[in-house]
Design a protein around this motif. Structure first.
Motif, PDB file in Angstrom:
ATOM      1  N   SER A  97       0.828  -1.224   0.000  1.00  0.00           N
ATOM      2  CA  SER A  97       0.000   0.000   0.000  1.00  0.00           C
ATOM      3  C   SER A  97       0.852   1.259   0.000  1.00  0.00           C
ATOM      4  O   SER A  97       0.399   2.327  -0.429  1.00  0.00           O
ATOM      5  CB  SER A  97      -0.948   0.007   1.210  1.00  0.00           C
ATOM      6  OG  SER A  97      -0.236   0.278   2.404  1.00  0.00           O
ATOM      7  N   ASP A 243     -12.048  -7.878  11.412  1.00  0.00           N
ATOM      8  CA  ASP A 243     -12.043  -9.066  12.262  1.00  0.00           C
ATOM      9  C   ASP A 243     -13.002  -8.921  13.445  1.00  0.00           C
ATOM     10  O   ASP A 243     -13.579  -9.921  13.896  1.00  0.00           O
ATOM     11  CB  ASP A 243     -10.623  -9.359  12.760  1.00  0.00           C
ATOM     12  CG  ASP A 243     -10.526 -10.755  13.331  1.00  0.00           C
ATOM     13  OD1 ASP A 243     -10.834 -11.718  12.600  1.00  0.00           O
ATOM     14  OD2 ASP A 243     -10.168 -10.900  14.516  1.00  0.00           O
ATOM     15  N   GLU A 247     -15.863 -11.560  14.360  1.00  0.00           N
ATOM     16  CA  GLU A 247     -16.033 -12.184  15.675  1.00  0.00           C
ATOM     17  C   GLU A 247     -17.432 -11.967  16.254  1.00  0.00           C
ATOM     18  O   GLU A 247     -17.901 -12.784  17.043  1.00  0.00           O
ATOM     19  CB  GLU A 247     -14.957 -11.677  16.645  1.00  0.00           C
ATOM     20  CG  GLU A 247     -13.567 -12.189  16.240  1.00  0.00           C
ATOM     21  CD  GLU A 247     -12.586 -12.225  17.393  1.00  0.00           C
ATOM     22  OE1 GLU A 247     -12.528 -11.224  18.131  1.00  0.00           O
ATOM     23  OE2 GLU A 247     -11.901 -13.241  17.557  1.00  0.00           O
TER      24      GLU A 247
ATOM     25  N   PRO B  86     -11.908   4.608  18.383  1.00  0.00           N
ATOM     26  CA  PRO B  86     -12.989   4.424  17.416  1.00  0.00           C
ATOM     27  C   PRO B  86     -14.064   5.515  17.522  1.00  0.00           C
ATOM     28  O   PRO B  86     -14.526   6.041  16.508  1.00  0.00           O
ATOM     29  CB  PRO B  86     -13.551   3.043  17.779  1.00  0.00           C
ATOM     30  CG  PRO B  86     -12.398   2.316  18.376  1.00  0.00           C
ATOM     31  CD  PRO B  86     -11.628   3.370  19.134  1.00  0.00           C
ATOM     32  N   GLY B 213      -3.441 -13.204  14.781  1.00  0.00           N
ATOM     33  CA  GLY B 213      -4.549 -14.058  15.205  1.00  0.00           C
ATOM     34  C   GLY B 213      -5.844 -13.288  15.349  1.00  0.00           C
ATOM     35  O   GLY B 213      -5.919 -12.100  15.027  1.00  0.00           O
ATOM     36  N   PRO B 214      -6.884 -13.969  15.840  1.00  0.00           N
ATOM     37  CA  PRO B 214      -8.177 -13.315  16.035  1.00  0.00           C
ATOM     38  C   PRO B 214      -8.065 -12.158  17.026  1.00  0.00           C
ATOM     39  O   PRO B 214      -7.309 -12.245  17.995  1.00  0.00           O
ATOM     40  CB  PRO B 214      -9.058 -14.420  16.617  1.00  0.00           C
ATOM     41  CG  PRO B 214      -8.364 -15.702  16.294  1.00  0.00           C
ATOM     42  CD  PRO B 214      -6.908 -15.383  16.239  1.00  0.00           C
ATOM     43  N   THR B 215      -8.827 -11.116  16.805  1.00  0.00           N
ATOM     44  CA  THR B 215      -8.777  -9.930  17.656  1.00  0.00           C
ATOM     45  C   THR B 215      -8.945 -10.291  19.131  1.00  0.00           C
ATOM     46  O   THR B 215      -8.201  -9.801  19.982  1.00  0.00           O
ATOM     47  CB  THR B 215      -9.877  -8.935  17.229  1.00  0.00           C
ATOM     48  OG1 THR B 215      -9.722  -8.685  15.828  1.00  0.00           O
ATOM     49  CG2 THR B 215      -9.765  -7.637  17.990  1.00  0.00           C
ATOM     50  N   SER B 216      -9.897 -11.150  19.412  1.00  0.00           N
ATOM     51  CA  SER B 216     -10.184 -11.483  20.819  1.00  0.00           C
ATOM     52  C   SER B 216      -9.046 -12.270  21.464  1.00  0.00           C
ATOM     53  O   SER B 216      -9.010 -12.407  22.686  1.00  0.00           O
ATOM     54  CB  SER B 216     -11.477 -12.287  20.915  1.00  0.00           C
ATOM     55  OG  SER B 216     -11.348 -13.492  20.187  1.00  0.00           O
ATOM     56  N   ASN B 236       0.547  -5.290  13.658  1.00  0.00           N
ATOM     57  CA  ASN B 236      -0.010  -4.623  12.483  1.00  0.00           C
ATOM     58  C   ASN B 236      -1.256  -3.836  12.893  1.00  0.00           C
ATOM     59  O   ASN B 236      -2.398  -4.273  12.690  1.00  0.00           O
ATOM     60  CB  ASN B 236      -0.359  -5.663  11.411  1.00  0.00           C
ATOM     61  CG  ASN B 236       0.870  -6.279  10.793  1.00  0.00           C
ATOM     62  OD1 ASN B 236       1.739  -5.574  10.285  1.00  0.00           O
ATOM     63  ND2 ASN B 236       0.964  -7.605  10.839  1.00  0.00           N
ATOM     64  N   ALA B 239      -4.494  -3.096  10.652  1.00  0.00           N
ATOM     65  CA  ALA B 239      -5.328  -4.231  10.259  1.00  0.00           C
ATOM     66  C   ALA B 239      -6.322  -4.597  11.357  1.00  0.00           C
ATOM     67  O   ALA B 239      -7.313  -5.287  11.102  1.00  0.00           O
ATOM     68  CB  ALA B 239      -4.452  -5.430   9.923  1.00  0.00           C
ATOM     69  N   TYR B 240      -6.059  -4.136  12.585  1.00  0.00           N
ATOM     70  CA  TYR B 240      -6.918  -4.455  13.732  1.00  0.00           C
ATOM     71  C   TYR B 240      -7.615  -3.233  14.327  1.00  0.00           C
ATOM     72  O   TYR B 240      -8.551  -3.374  15.093  1.00  0.00           O
ATOM     73  CB  TYR B 240      -6.092  -5.114  14.837  1.00  0.00           C
ATOM     74  CG  TYR B 240      -5.632  -6.519  14.525  1.00  0.00           C
ATOM     75  CD1 TYR B 240      -6.461  -7.604  14.769  1.00  0.00           C
ATOM     76  CD2 TYR B 240      -4.374  -6.763  13.984  1.00  0.00           C
ATOM     77  CE1 TYR B 240      -6.043  -8.893  14.491  1.00  0.00           C
ATOM     78  CE2 TYR B 240      -3.949  -8.050  13.705  1.00  0.00           C
ATOM     79  CZ  TYR B 240      -4.784  -9.111  13.957  1.00  0.00           C
ATOM     80  OH  TYR B 240      -4.369 -10.385  13.676  1.00  0.00           O
ATOM     81  N   GLY B 241      -7.129  -2.055  14.011  1.00  0.00           N
ATOM     82  CA  GLY B 241      -7.699  -0.857  14.613  1.00  0.00           C
ATOM     83  C   GLY B 241      -6.860  -0.367  15.781  1.00  0.00           C
ATOM     84  O   GLY B 241      -6.222  -1.164  16.483  1.00  0.00           O
ATOM     85  N   ASP B 243      -7.744   0.728  18.581  1.00  0.00           N
ATOM     86  CA  ASP B 243      -8.186   0.328  19.916  1.00  0.00           C
ATOM     87  C   ASP B 243      -7.555  -0.990  20.344  1.00  0.00           C
ATOM     88  O   ASP B 243      -7.321  -1.203  21.543  1.00  0.00           O
ATOM     89  CB  ASP B 243      -9.710   0.227  19.966  1.00  0.00           C
ATOM     90  CG  ASP B 243     -10.223   0.150  21.386  1.00  0.00           C
ATOM     91  OD1 ASP B 243      -9.932   1.089  22.155  1.00  0.00           O
ATOM     92  OD2 ASP B 243     -10.890  -0.842  21.734  1.00  0.00           O
ATOM     93  N   GLU B 247      -5.583  -1.550  23.790  1.00  0.00           N
ATOM     94  CA  GLU B 247      -5.890  -2.601  24.769  1.00  0.00           C
ATOM     95  C   GLU B 247      -4.669  -3.462  25.091  1.00  0.00           C
ATOM     96  O   GLU B 247      -4.587  -4.031  26.176  1.00  0.00           O
ATOM     97  CB  GLU B 247      -7.059  -3.457  24.285  1.00  0.00           C
ATOM     98  CG  GLU B 247      -8.371  -2.657  24.289  1.00  0.00           C
ATOM     99  CD  GLU B 247      -9.604  -3.536  24.378  1.00  0.00           C
ATOM    100  OE1 GLU B 247      -9.646  -4.545  23.663  1.00  0.00           O
ATOM    101  OE2 GLU B 247     -10.495  -3.213  25.181  1.00  0.00           O
ATOM    102  N   HIS B 261       3.688  -1.667  13.313  1.00  0.00           N
ATOM    103  CA  HIS B 261       4.036  -1.739  11.892  1.00  0.00           C
ATOM    104  C   HIS B 261       3.015  -0.925  11.089  1.00  0.00           C
ATOM    105  O   HIS B 261       1.836  -0.941  11.402  1.00  0.00           O
ATOM    106  CB  HIS B 261       4.038  -3.203  11.419  1.00  0.00           C
ATOM    107  CG  HIS B 261       4.716  -3.357  10.095  1.00  0.00           C
ATOM    108  ND1 HIS B 261       4.081  -3.093   8.896  1.00  0.00           N
ATOM    109  CD2 HIS B 261       5.977  -3.709   9.783  1.00  0.00           C
ATOM    110  CE1 HIS B 261       4.941  -3.286   7.907  1.00  0.00           C
ATOM    111  NE2 HIS B 261       6.094  -3.658   8.414  1.00  0.00           N
ATOM    112  N   PRO B 262       3.481  -0.232  10.033  1.00  0.00           N
ATOM    113  CA  PRO B 262       2.563   0.620   9.271  1.00  0.00           C
ATOM    114  C   PRO B 262       1.820  -0.107   8.152  1.00  0.00           C
ATOM    115  O   PRO B 262       1.256   0.567   7.281  1.00  0.00           O
ATOM    116  CB  PRO B 262       3.514   1.669   8.679  1.00  0.00           C
ATOM    117  CG  PRO B 262       4.780   0.907   8.444  1.00  0.00           C
ATOM    118  CD  PRO B 262       4.881  -0.082   9.585  1.00  0.00           C
ATOM    119  N   ALA B 263       1.801  -1.434   8.152  1.00  0.00           N
ATOM    120  CA  ALA B 263       1.106  -2.165   7.077  1.00  0.00           C
ATOM    121  C   ALA B 263      -0.273  -1.559   6.828  1.00  0.00           C
ATOM    122  O   ALA B 263      -1.019  -1.288   7.764  1.00  0.00           O
ATOM    123  CB  ALA B 263       0.962  -3.642   7.454  1.00  0.00           C
ATOM    124  N   MET B 264      -0.592  -1.325   5.576  1.00  0.00           N
ATOM    125  CA  MET B 264      -1.860  -0.739   5.116  1.00  0.00           C
ATOM    126  C   MET B 264      -1.929   0.778   5.261  1.00  0.00           C
ATOM    127  O   MET B 264      -2.918   1.389   4.827  1.00  0.00           O
ATOM    128  CB  MET B 264      -3.079  -1.365   5.810  1.00  0.00           C
ATOM    129  CG  MET B 264      -3.201  -2.852   5.538  1.00  0.00           C
ATOM    130  SD  MET B 264      -4.726  -3.493   6.214  1.00  0.00           S
ATOM    131  CE  MET B 264      -5.917  -2.534   5.287  1.00  0.00           C
TER     132      MET B 264
END
Lengths: 410, 410
Positions: A97, A243, A247, B86, B213-216, B236, B239-241, B243, B247, B261-264
């Motif tokens: 990106s 994600d 979930e 958010p 992995g999954p956010t949770s 990353n 990719a997850y936000g 927040d 957390e 990491h600045p991915a995206m």
């Protein structure tokens, strides 16, 4: 393509060797290096190597700076990433990106990758079943203003919207947890108004309450809302990541439809040169992550999205070749009853007509606002011009709406 | 401004009345409507109303289409949204992001809002304390290729990087949970290599393992990694936000530095017309959310960000007027030893020099790659031209690097 997820990029460059660039993406974002590997190592690494599927160069006849581009399709082996959307996005568009003018314009996930996603729990058909309406577009309305209002104010607004014959009411996406209208009280109050309106209208109604709060509390907050009577949720997907939506939708204890709000989507899709196109962002990924309804800017109203992009979002949400349930398209913003013929021309019955100002701003009031939309929908379904329908007895609400906002027939 | 968070937007429009537009943002994204409210209601709603702080119109002398813009500053009452990123982003740039050519170019959060964020747990000083280095820029290296490699391959790569004298090693951001190098095994293997290298170098070393992995499951996965010996995390964030990062950083059981990491990020910042500028996205919000280190594209290398934007990111990460700990800036991509004088000119010692190809691609191998950077850093700190330093005894690694990649003196 079995075992591979395919990404399509539009890359702009006045001089680049796009075939070479494609190869460098396919290698760089997977095994890192290739040509210098010993043959034995190549055999072992082959299954991790990205593949160039196609490079379609658009070479302008007279080169105008900035107009030369190529659509590059790369297949990424599923074996390289875990089966979640963050891993997919970081792989295909993490580093890339930031590498010049490049926009992610399509994603085709493999059946294996898709199999990790239950998708929408209800989908279009399930939402229709919940409200018991199968023969027409649904109608959704949005609270006019919510911030600073108390429960009494919300109840009154809700009741008047419901009386107008809407099928769904959604919270404003900027209504967060607050002392005036906290989540559970808000749900109880609005659902009471829904029941009261049903005594008059006989209609089932979904209330999509805005799901907010810390990421780790989203599923618990959803369960709290449901325990208080919520029968739908609104969620600002892009503020939390896809994600988080996945979930929610994959949680069997959260068995209500989820409406995905496009808040922040404009940070991604409008540039031709950067970002992620609307069909991917608001179409394919929202459906994959499990949105039962997806709101997006319409091409008709105040917040516009070009028609072609809009239809691409619709196609992604409804594509019958995808095995997941469909997501109900909700083109939004600036919608008034006079636009209903256009909406039905483009979406048929597979659409939710969604309005805020077009309901509350009706000259005869909120209740008449909903009625005008229902009358416009009936006329448009019957192929009757709205101006003709508007002068029939019983359609006074439609007439007043048209007098105020006009008509754009299809 | 007490009790208000301020957003600055750059809005492009050839004809718009920007003062009117500013007013419509301030009202539309808060109380919804204002002028038509009764006076008594206005008094009650006043504290929820957004305020136009300034409208700075850039009127081109000769109007070229697309070049007229205004910087509009709006103050949003804290009372309207919960104290999380958010809610902040949805309020200030949810719907507005889709409303024409508009880019979010700055955010100033109120002290009250900021007080909900502990920020970086370590910050620049804390990271320096962990590796015991206070008098020079730190050096980080990135695995060359990781996908398809097994633990033995990773251990060897890690050891050779560590021997070169790097202070930190980071995972590739596209390395997800996988059977060849699963999280805990990877941590154990790499930390063993770190201990082995320390016998030679005497150096403490942080290994930022990629948290996926999954956010949770993110916080639990972080705890698993730490239990296995991890002393840093790579994440990353986009990719997850934001927040999800907050957390992690606010979790007292996850007491290791987090590298963002600045991915995206390239989906957001490069367009002048849309998205979120780098100083907000990779600067202010990353620090607020608690990143101890922030990677971002450098203006020197292959993946470029304009110098001015780069300095704005740096300033946001280090701004001494913010009460949170600072975040260590890590300009990345395409860095080789010959660029070190430029990096130190722009960042001084408050920087982590980060390289992948510039370490592993060294003509004398990975170990010499790290050494060449350390020699370049020593020379640059002493104000010595690199070409002069390169011919001194003991600096053979630097000489070979310069012969391969050249020098760009500051």
């Amino acid at each position: 393509m079995i075992g591979y997820c395919i990404a399509t990029y539009r890359c702009y460059d006045d001089k680049a060797d796009f075939a070479k660039k494609a190869q460098s993406i396919a290698v760089g974002l997977t095994v890192g290096s290739w040509t210098e590997l010993p043959e034995a190592k190549k055999a072992a690494m082959e299954k991790h190597l990205g593949k160039v599927i196609s490079v379609d160069v658009h070479e302008p006849v007279n080169l105008v700076a900035g107009e030369r581009y190529a659509d590059i399709r790369i297949a990424y082996p599923d074996v390289n990433f875990s089966r979640d959307i963050p891993a997919l996005l970081v792989t295909i568009f993490g580093k890339l990106s930031m590498d010049g003018k490049v926009k992610l314009i399509d994603i085709e996930v493999s059946p294996e990758f898709e199999s990790a996603f239950p998708g929408p729990q209800f989908g279009m058909q399930g939402v229709r079943d919940l409200v018991g309406v199968h023969n027409r577009p649904l109608l959704m309305s949005i609270f006019k203003s919510v911030i600073g209002h108390d429960l009494t104010g919300l109840e009154e607004q809700f009741y008047r919207q419901a009386l107008g014959g809407v099928d769904l009411v959604k919270d404003d996406e900027i209504l967060f947890e607050n002392p005036l209208t906290p989540l559970e009280k808000r749900v109880e109050t609005c659902m009471r108004a829904a029941r009261k309106a049903k005594e008059t209208t006989g209609q089932e109604l979904l209330y999509a309450v805005n799901l907010t709060g810390p990421t780790s509390q989203l599923n618990a907050n959803a369960r709290r809302a449901i325990a208080a009577g919520a029968n739908a949720l609104l969620f600002n997907v892009l503020a939390y990541g896809f994600d988080a939506l996945h979930e929610l939708s994959a949680d069997p204890t959260i068995h209500v439809p989820i409406a995905a709000h496009p808040a922040m989507a404009g940070a991604f899709y409008p540039s031709p040169y950067y970002g992620i196109s609307a069909n991917v962002l608001l179409g394919k990924l929202m459906r994959l992550a499990g949105a039962d309804l997806v709101l997006f800017p319409s091409p008709y109203g105040s917040v516009v999205m070009p028609k072609e992009e809009n239809m691409a979002v619709r196609d992604a949400l409804l594509d019958p070749t995808i095995s997941l349930r469909t997501s109900f398209p909700v083109p939004s913003a600036g919608i008034h009853p006079g636009l209903v013929p256009l909406i039905l021309r483009d979406f048929g019955s597979d659409v939710i007509v969604n309005a805020g100002g077009g309901v509350h701003g009706h000259p005869l009031g909120t209740e008449a606002g909903g009625q005008a939309f229902r009358q416009a929908i009936s006329a448009a379904l019957a192929g009757q011009p709205l101006r003709e329908a508007a002068v029939q007895a019983g359609n006074e609400a439609l007439k007043a709406a048209i007098d105020a906002w006009g008509v754009r027939e299809a």
